[in-house]
Each structure stands twice: as C-alpha cells, then as structure tokens.
Design a protein around this motif. Structure first.
Motif, PDB file in Angstrom:
ATOM      1  N   GLY A 270      12.995  42.140  80.026  1.00 12.44           N
ATOM      2  CA  GLY A 270      12.471  41.794  78.707  1.00 12.44           C
ATOM      3  C   GLY A 270      13.392  42.255  77.594  1.00 12.44           C
ATOM      4  N   THR A 271      13.924  43.467  77.728  1.00 15.22           N
ATOM      5  CA  THR A 271      14.854  43.993  76.726  1.00 15.22           C
ATOM      6  C   THR A 271      16.119  43.141  76.665  1.00 15.22           C
ATOM      7  N   ALA A 272      16.629  42.738  77.824  1.00 16.82           N
ATOM      8  CA  ALA A 272      17.836  41.906  77.882  1.00 16.82           C
ATOM      9  C   ALA A 272      17.594  40.561  77.210  1.00 16.82           C
ATOM     10  N   ILE A 273      16.414  39.994  77.432  1.00 19.43           N
ATOM     11  CA  ILE A 273      16.090  38.696  76.819  1.00 19.43           C
ATOM     12  C   ILE A 273      16.040  38.817  75.305  1.00 19.43           C
ATOM     13  N   VAL A 274      15.384  39.876  74.811  1.00 20.99           N
ATOM     14  CA  VAL A 274      15.304  40.085  73.357  1.00 20.99           C
ATOM     15  C   VAL A 274      16.696  40.283  72.778  1.00 20.99           C
ATOM     16  N   SER A 275      17.517  41.080  73.450  1.00 18.13           N
ATOM     17  CA  SER A 275      18.867  41.367  72.968  1.00 18.13           C
ATOM     18  C   SER A 275      19.725  40.112  72.922  1.00 18.13           C
ATOM     19  N   LEU A 276      19.676  39.322  73.986  1.00 13.58           N
ATOM     20  CA  LEU A 276      20.515  38.114  74.060  1.00 13.58           C
ATOM     21  C   LEU A 276      20.014  37.017  73.128  1.00 13.58           C
ATOM     22  N   SER A 277      18.705  37.011  72.844  1.00 14.73           N
ATOM     23  CA  SER A 277      18.159  35.959  71.979  1.00 14.73           C
ATOM     24  C   SER A 277      18.344  36.266  70.498  1.00 14.73           C
ATOM     25  N   SER A 278      18.711  37.531  70.190  1.00 10.92           N
ATOM     26  CA  SER A 278      18.918  37.908  68.784  1.00 10.92           C
ATOM     27  C   SER A 278      20.168  37.221  68.263  1.00 10.92           C
ATOM     28  N   LYS A 279      20.081  36.688  67.072  1.00  8.11           N
ATOM     29  CA  LYS A 279      21.230  36.003  66.480  1.00  8.11           C
ATOM     30  C   LYS A 279      22.153  37.024  65.837  1.00  8.11           C
ATOM     31  N   LYS A 280      23.345  37.163  66.404  1.00 11.75           N
ATOM     32  CA  LYS A 280      24.320  38.118  65.903  1.00 11.75           C
ATOM     33  C   LYS A 280      25.552  37.380  65.382  1.00 11.75           C
ATOM     34  N   LYS A 281      26.077  37.910  64.303  1.00 13.41           N
ATOM     35  CA  LYS A 281      27.315  37.352  63.785  1.00 13.41           C
ATOM     36  C   LYS A 281      28.485  37.877  64.602  1.00 13.41           C
ATOM     37  N   SER A 282      29.531  37.110  64.715  1.00 18.26           N
ATOM     38  CA  SER A 282      30.684  37.512  65.516  1.00 18.26           C
ATOM     39  C   SER A 282      31.316  38.791  65.000  1.00 18.26           C
TER      40      SER A 282
END
Length: 342
Positions: free
Chosen positions: A172-184
């Motif tokens: 669940g933590t990995a999914i939240v982390s990967l789904s977060s929109k991060k700028k390069s």
C-alpha cells in the motif's frame, strides 16, 4: 440434630438481614468496560489522538515552511528541541512517581541513541521531499526489519496472516508513493528521502531489540522500571546524542539563527515538541491503566487518522490508485493491531 439446624437457619436469616445492598457500577460499551475505566480510556486515548494528530500536522508544517526562499532543514536541531521537552516532562513525572534505582544505564543509552536516529531519519525524509502520508504509512511497516531480525537471529516463526498484514502495508505504501505526482527536479530528493525511511526502519528494528534487553536486564536485577523511568532516561540519552550531532554538524547554531530570523517557525517547533511530550505522557498513562495492547491499538489507528487528516488539510493530491494504496496499507495496519490484541 434439629437444634443445630435451627441455629444455622437463624444465622442465615441474620446474615441476609444485615447484608448491605451494593450498587453496581454503571457500564459503558455494552457492559464490557466499567464507567470509571471507560472514562480513563477516553481520557488516555483522547489525549494520544489530540497530541499526535496535532504533532503530525506541525511536523509537516515545519518542513514545508519557507521564508525568503529558505526552508527549514536543521533536523538535528529539531531533535534537540523535541528531546528537551520530553526530558523536562519525564523528569517531573520521575519526581512525582519516585523513579527506580540501579537501572541498566548503558542499555538505556543504546535505546536512546537508536530511537533518536530513527526519528532523525524520518524527519530527514520529510526534509528531502517525502510526503507525510507516505512517510507515516512506510513507518507502519517497521515490523519488516523486526521480523527479518527475529527470523535470522532468533529463530522466530510467524503465521501466514502476519506475513500478509506486513505485505499489505508495504504494498500500500509503495502504491501511494508511486502514484504521487513528483516533479523531475525533486527526483533525487525523493530517492534520498526513501533511503532515510529505510534507515529509520532499520533503527526501529534495533530499538525493539535493545528495549527487550532493557527489560531482561531489569528483571535480572529484580527491578520493574516505571513508565517515567523509560521516558526520562531514554530521552536524556536522545537529547545527548542529538546535541552532539547538532553541534558537530553546525545545525544547533543554524537552527537557532533560523528561528530568530523567522519567529513564526519557532512557535511551530515549540508546539511540536510540547505535543510530543504530552503525547508520550498520555501513552504512559494509558499503559499504566490498561493492558499495553490497548495502547498499541490506539497508537496504531492514530496513524491512519494522521494520514487522512494530512491528505484533507494539507492539499496532497491522491489519485484513485493512491487511495487504493491508502486503503490497502490501512487494512494491513488494522490487521496488525488485531493480531497484537489476540
């Protein structure tokens, strides 16, 4: 004989006549918890929730604070402030409860050092771009290093449901982390932040092992440490460790300078440290009044509410996939709490 039976009957009647009716105590929650105990539980749990929900909000505010293009990144300075408040409250509690003597100070020093490093890594992760929801959910998977260490070193065994519980939190933590929109531009900071989270989990695992040794050594000496023994002595060594690293790295001076230049953040740091001390006091109060598993359940569910509160009031963007991750991790956290209860 008839005469003796008559005497017994008279005594029985006499006992019934002199019996004083006792009023049964009112119960709450379907009669499961007596009213006085329920009041204590509400007081303790309410204090934990109030203190640490505000603590989490302030923790996030501190590392999102920006003034004149500057952001607060003096993590060791923050640890000094937090530990100092806990030492003061712990000392007051120690004086009131008359603390224990002949405690294993070397082991307390070890657990203080590992705990402050774990806290440092968590705050450093926030300072390096990890969002509060991700950091909080990730910290909930601290059972991973504990399980690995117990399997390799202690020969422990775990049930399939326990493995699934931990897997749900991690996934669940990995999914939240990967789904977060991060700028390069923040990619490097995010990777560094994740490294700090991993470091925090490792130190959490070390802390658990050392705390067990503290209890074993105390039992060997015939001592049962009181709650404020743990609070004071753990935090005094946390303070010493944080002060040492803050001084060596120059963060103590920079932290003071930043607070003097920006008084707004000083109030946030002060409230943050005060919430930590109050929260720990409520935890120790609840442990003293109830089984430690009750406290574990309260502190575990608090993490879920901290994540939800942060998402709602701090403007974190969570996609549908991200919400799936939050739900999965929350289910794992609650399942873990149920396992501990039983």
């Amino acid at each position: 004989p008839p005469r003796s039976n008559l005497k017994l009957k008279r005594r029985s009647v006499s006992a019934k006549e002199t019996e004083i009716p006792v009023k049964k105590s009112t119960t709450l929650f379907g009669g499961a918890i007596p009213a006085p105990q329920a009041t204590k539980l509400l007081f303790g749990a309410g204090g934990i929730y109030a203190s640490f929900l505000y603590y989490g909000s302030l923790q996030e505010d501190v590392f999102r604070y920006e003034a004149g293009g500057e952001r607060f990144k003096e993590v060791w300075f923050l640890q000094v402030c937090e530990a100092l408040f806990n030492v003061v409250i712990g000392f007051i509690g120690l004086m009131i409860t008359q603390g224990s003597k002949n405690l294993p100070q070397k082991l307390f020093a070890c657990t203080g050092a590992t705990q402050v490093f774990a806290k440092y890594c968590t705050n450093a992760a926030l300072a390096n771009g990890i969002s509060f929801p991700v950091a909080t959910l990730a910290k909930s998977s601290k059972m991973v290093p504990v399980m690995i260490g117990s399997l390799l070193l202690g020969g422990a065994r775990y049930s399939l449901r326990q493995y699934l519980s931990v897997a749900a939190i991690v996934a669940g933590t990995a999914i939240v982390s990967l789904s977060s929109k991060k700028k390069s531009a923040t990619a490097h900071g995010s990777r560094l932040g994740l490294a700090f989270i991993c470091g925090s989990l490792v130190f959490d695992g070390c802390t658990g092992g050392v705390q067990k040794r503290v209890k074993l050594e105390a039992n060997r000496r015939g001592i049962k440490p009181k709650p404020y023994d743990y609070m004071f002595y753990t935090n005094i060594y946390m303070l010493a460790t944080a002060l040492l690293f803050a001084t060596i790295r120059g963060e103590l001076f920079r932290g003071v300078s930043f607070c003097l230049a920006h008084p707004a953040i000083l109030s946030k740091i002060t409230n943050f440290a005060a919430c930590s001390a109050c929260g720990q006091s409520f935890i120790f109060y609840t442990i003293a009044q109830f089984d430690p598993l009750v406290t574990t359940t309260v502190t575990t569910t608090r993490k879920i509410f901290s994540v939800l509160l942060s998402i709602m009031i701090k403007g974190h963007h969570i996609s549908t996939t991200g919400w799936l991750g939050v739900s999965l991790a929350s289910a794992g956290i609650l399942t873990d709490a149920v396992f501990k209860k039983h």
